[in-house]
Scaffold this motif. Structure first.
Motif, short mmCIF file in Angstrom:
data_model
loop_
_atom_site.label_atom_id
_atom_site.label_comp_id
_atom_site.label_asym_id
_atom_site.label_seq_id
_atom_site.Cartn_x
_atom_site.Cartn_y
_atom_site.Cartn_z
N VAL A 1 -4.25 4.48 13.86
CA VAL A 1 -3.70 3.39 12.85
C VAL A 1 -4.51 2.79 11.98
N MET A 2 -5.54 2.32 12.45
CA MET A 2 -6.71 1.72 11.72
C MET A 2 -7.42 2.40 10.63
N SER A 3 -7.43 3.77 10.84
CA SER A 3 -7.77 4.65 9.77
C SER A 3 -6.84 4.95 8.63
N ALA A 4 -5.63 4.95 9.22
CA ALA A 4 -4.63 5.19 8.04
C ALA A 4 -4.45 3.87 6.98
N SER A 5 -5.05 2.74 7.60
CA SER A 5 -4.97 1.18 6.67
C SER A 5 -6.13 1.38 5.87
#
Length: 333
Positions: free
Chosen positions: A168-172
């Motif tokens: 999730v953090m990578s996607a943002s």
């Protein structure tokens, strides 16, 4: 330079400290974390004049090759200092010396930090893992956890909750911006001797792959200081020698029996060792000699920390339990 020789650096007068390196200006300090930090500090203190430390010493933490900070670092080391002295750039933690061979250790660090409720630091390690394995954020979106498994990480080693949050953090994460700097260009800069004569660099990475070209460039043009400790006996020998130097500089004395007791109480974790020694020196006040009684009052033993953890769990005190657990983790238990 090996650990025994390097650990004497802080006790050498600053005007003489760089002489063993015969003009080398790039250092890679690897091995025991506490000793690495002590050695890096000793180098920087010798490189930069005390009055110019604020202007001419710059610290970079968790430096990732694909981050904007990497470009800032590269620009920093090719610019000239304020005034007429030297300047130093210190890098604590970076992925530029790591490769697929370091992937499992990076994974363990990231999961450990996540379980300690430190997601931002866990994500920085996760980004290092992705860089080491050559995985892009888009690969995670398409392949999920299989993107790691296909890169050689066993599925049994992947914590599902950890991976979900990291993904999730990578996607943002914002898209990468081209800065004109790369590890290859830094390597050419080092190999070609193109740094200004007033510019020094101290790398303190967490894990290195000695086969990487950037490592070999630093090894050839600069100095690799190996602070790896073979066993607990070597660790105690080196830490006791450093303790004597630190005590001498502080105007303190400790009997051999008290020093031996201190080493046995604190253990061989160097970060904890130096922290407790500095606390002991401060506690002793104006007194010149540190006694065994001072140790009992001031120094936190490994047994005391374990008791504190057990007591907090028994009392269902979550906050105290987490604090005690962090102490145990910091001590490497």
């Amino acid at each position: 330079m090996d650990a025994a020789a390097a650990c004497k650096l802080p006790s050498i007068p600053r005007s003489e400290r760089l002489k063993p390196f015969k003009g080398k200006r790039i250092f890679l300090v690897a091995g025991d974390e506490g000793l690495c930090r002590e050695t890096a500090k000793a180098l920087v203190d010798a490189i930069v004049e005390p009055s110019e430390m604020d202007m001419n010493s710059h610290v970079f933490t968790d430096l990732l090759a694909d981050s904007p900070e990497f470009a800032e670092f590269c620009e920093e080391i090719i610019t000239y200092p304020f005034m007429q002295g030297n300047k130093a750039a210190v890098v604590y933690g970076t992925d530029i010396f790591q490769s697929r061979a370091n992937a499992f250790d990076i994974l363990k660090d990231s999961v450990k930090l996540y379980r300690e409720h430190r997601p931002d630091l866990a994500f920085k390690r996760f980004r290092r893992l992705m860089n080491a394995l050559g995985i892009e954020p888009g690969d995670l979106e398409e392949g999920g956890v299989n993107a790691l498994a296909e890169s050689g990480i066993g599925s049994e080693d992947i914590d599902p909750a950890w991976f979900k949050e990291m993904a999730v953090m990578s996607a943002s994460m914002p898209g990468k911006k081209q800065s004109g700097w790369s590890v290859e260009r830094l390597e050419e800069l080092i190999s070609g001797g193109k740094l200004p004569e007033t510019s020094y660099v101290v790398f303190v990475p967490e894990g290195v792959d000695g086969r990487k070209r950037i490592y070999k460039a630093v090894q050839k043009a600069g100095e690799v200081i190996d602070l790896s400790l073979e066993d607990e006996t070597e660790a105690f020998s080196i830490l006791c020698a450093r303790a004597k130097d630190i005590l001498l500089k502080s105007g303190k004395k400790m009997s051999p029996a008290a020093l031996d007791l201190f080493c046995r109480i604190v253990g061989s974790n160097s970060s904890n060792f130096f922290s407790e020694l500095n606390k002991l020196i401060l506690f002793s006040g104006d007194g010149k000699e540190i006694t065994p009684d001072d140790l009992e009052v001031t120094v936190e033993t490994e047994e005391a920390v374990r008791f504190e953890l057990g007591n907090a769990v028994g009392c269902r005190d979550a906050k105290s339990a987490i604090q005690a657990l962090n102490k145990v983790i910091s001590a490497g238990e």
